[in-house]
Design an enzyme around this catalytic site. Structure first.
Site, short mmCIF file in Angstrom:
data_model
loop_
_atom_site.label_atom_id
_atom_site.label_comp_id
_atom_site.label_asym_id
_atom_site.label_seq_id
_atom_site.Cartn_x
_atom_site.Cartn_y
_atom_site.Cartn_z
N GLU A 110 -70.52 30.04 50.29
CA GLU A 110 -72.07 29.65 49.57
C GLU A 110 -72.23 29.20 48.42
O GLU A 110 -70.92 28.95 47.73
CB GLU A 110 -72.59 31.21 48.56
CG GLU A 110 -72.47 32.74 49.74
CD GLU A 110 -72.25 34.15 49.15
OE1 GLU A 110 -73.34 33.61 47.79
OE2 GLU A 110 -72.70 35.23 49.74
N HIS A 165 -54.05 30.85 47.52
CA HIS A 165 -54.52 31.77 49.33
C HIS A 165 -55.97 30.14 48.50
O HIS A 165 -56.94 30.84 49.44
CB HIS A 165 -55.01 33.11 49.50
CG HIS A 165 -53.88 33.95 49.48
ND1 HIS A 165 -52.85 34.16 50.38
CD2 HIS A 165 -53.96 34.66 49.00
CE1 HIS A 165 -52.03 35.30 50.07
NE2 HIS A 165 -53.37 35.97 49.21
N SER A 178 -49.30 35.12 45.31
CA SER A 178 -50.52 36.34 45.17
C SER A 178 -51.38 37.05 44.41
O SER A 178 -52.22 36.66 43.13
CB SER A 178 -50.57 37.61 46.91
OG SER A 178 -51.88 37.56 47.12
#
Lengths: 280, 280
Positions: B162, B186, B144
């Site tokens: 977007e 992720h 992460s």
């Protein structure tokens, strides 16, 4: 091509109008510049446009039909008809067919693509519409669900937030107006890259076209796609695919895809569907 | 390469151990198969492993440090130390440096990559760690936030939903352990394709590497990336980029990117970072 004589009067777009297919990613501007809707209006013949609206994807066809009717009336279209077709049988109605022949532009609204497909697929109305579109006799537009149905293969639904996998996308048959495309809409807005990749894994010979909201992939008859509007048109082209684990992979296991070409097109960019390359 | 003599005792991984850098997409399995963590353990020397845990990215470093310590102890590591470095000054502490020299494997936990960078960047500890990693003296892993810092350029934050655009991603400087990579983690789980594309538009010479949860991009010292785990490792390679509107485009306007190569790698797939191609 020899023009087939028709028993009923066929209205063609005025000669100076270049017909096209407009595939719109949903949520197109209906209030301010209305750029995409105005492009459709122009490509349908401008003030000579005779526009048909098919709101059949929607659960509120009267409301949505009305909305687009008002917009195209404000633009100055010569005639606007809403084809409020709710049952499959209506698509065989001679009067509706006759009325449709008059149109120089047809607009399919959003809603549910499976509903739209169920009402129109393989009906005389749809066959005739496709025929006329391919002959360049009218301009066709579809937004959201109306965009999803454009390919021979259609994304009927799916999810996001996962690695590409077979269960992430529900595929169905589309209306086949742009057979070589698999269209996804509200594309980056709803994070649909993973589901489009999952769809392309199933049909790697097709071209994946992800269209953002208030954005349009305008297909010219010569196979050139023009990007118009606020967002991007994403092209996923697996024609050089060197390996995939599809279809042997389990339904929820991740799909591999090696050597995919990706193009993110903005307003003014052009892509050649036949040569599978960006045009400069 | 000439080995630089060190004043303090340096522990190297046993000769038969192939060191590597493991870049983990977060949420790696800590309970059942523990495949990725076990791979790190093996690459750190197996039962001869002397593992250091850097929990500095986390706001609960003691808790998370403890958790990994228990896991590696259960696997049978010879020694495990938690380097609970909370202030930048500690990274110059001779005792901590000495303790770190003993490690054959170092694991950076998740949390906030900016916090991790702020504590470690350009400290003697970090310089020495990078030196030893590049010389193949130890195996390094980051999950992460610990993965995000691997590149020279780092994704510090951003959004989704977007079209790719400059304001969708916050870029910062990373720890430069794999300078040629821009890592996102992720990846499909949090729909980060658009932000990785936005990052690559800014640095098209870098290789975008999007790693899903419970998935690892294991970098061998010869430049081969191995995909391991449950999800996919997505490679975004713009080395053949033919056109982009970056950086001239306004901050919130969409970014165009033409001719990007995309590879979706699954467990067992390998990618050559130098040649920029999948290995078969």
């Amino acid at each position: 091509m020899i023009q087939v004589a028709s028993q009923i009067h066929v209205t063609e777009t005025p000669r100076f109008t270049k017909t096209a297919i407009l595939v719109i990613g949903g949520a197109e501007d209906k209030v301010h510049g209305r750029e995409i809707l105005h492009t459709f209006f122009c490509r349908s013949g401008d003030i000579n446009a005779r526009i048909g609206i098919i709101p059949s994807a929607s659960r509120e066809p009267a409301v949505i039909g009305d909305r687009y009717q008002t917009i195209f009336a404000e633009m100055g279209a010569e005639k606007i008809q809403v084809f409020d077709i709710r049952e499959r049988e209506q698509a065989s109605d001679p009067q509706i067919q006759k009325d449709m022949e008059e149109c120089t532009g047809v607009f399919m609204t959003g809603g549910d693509q499976l509903r739209l497909w169920g009402i129109l697929a393989e009906t005389p109305l749809m066959e005739r519409l496709r025929h006329r579109v391919w002959r360049g006799e009218l301009t066709l537009a579809g937004t959201s669900a109306g965009a999803a149905v454009m390919g021979h293969h259609m994304i009927a639904g799916g999810g996001s937030g996962e690695s590409p996998n077979r269960s992430l996308v529900d595929m169905a048959t589309g209306l086949g107006l742009i057979p070589e495309a698999i269209v996804d809409q509200h594309f980056h807005n709803r994070n649909r890259m993973s589901r489009l990749l999952s769809a392309i894994a199933a049909y790697p010979d097709k071209i994946g076209i992800g269209i953002d909201e208030d954005t349009c992939a305008l297909f010219e008859r010569d196979g050139i796609l023009n990007a118009i509007g606020k967002g991007t048109v994403t092209i996923v082209d697996a024609c050089q695919l060197s390996r995939t684990n599809y279809p042997g992979v389990a339904a929820t296991d991740p799909i591999s895809l090696h050597n995919v070409s990706l193009h993110v097109l903005c307003h003014g960019d052009r892509y050649n569907m036949k040569e599978r390359s960006v045009v400069y």
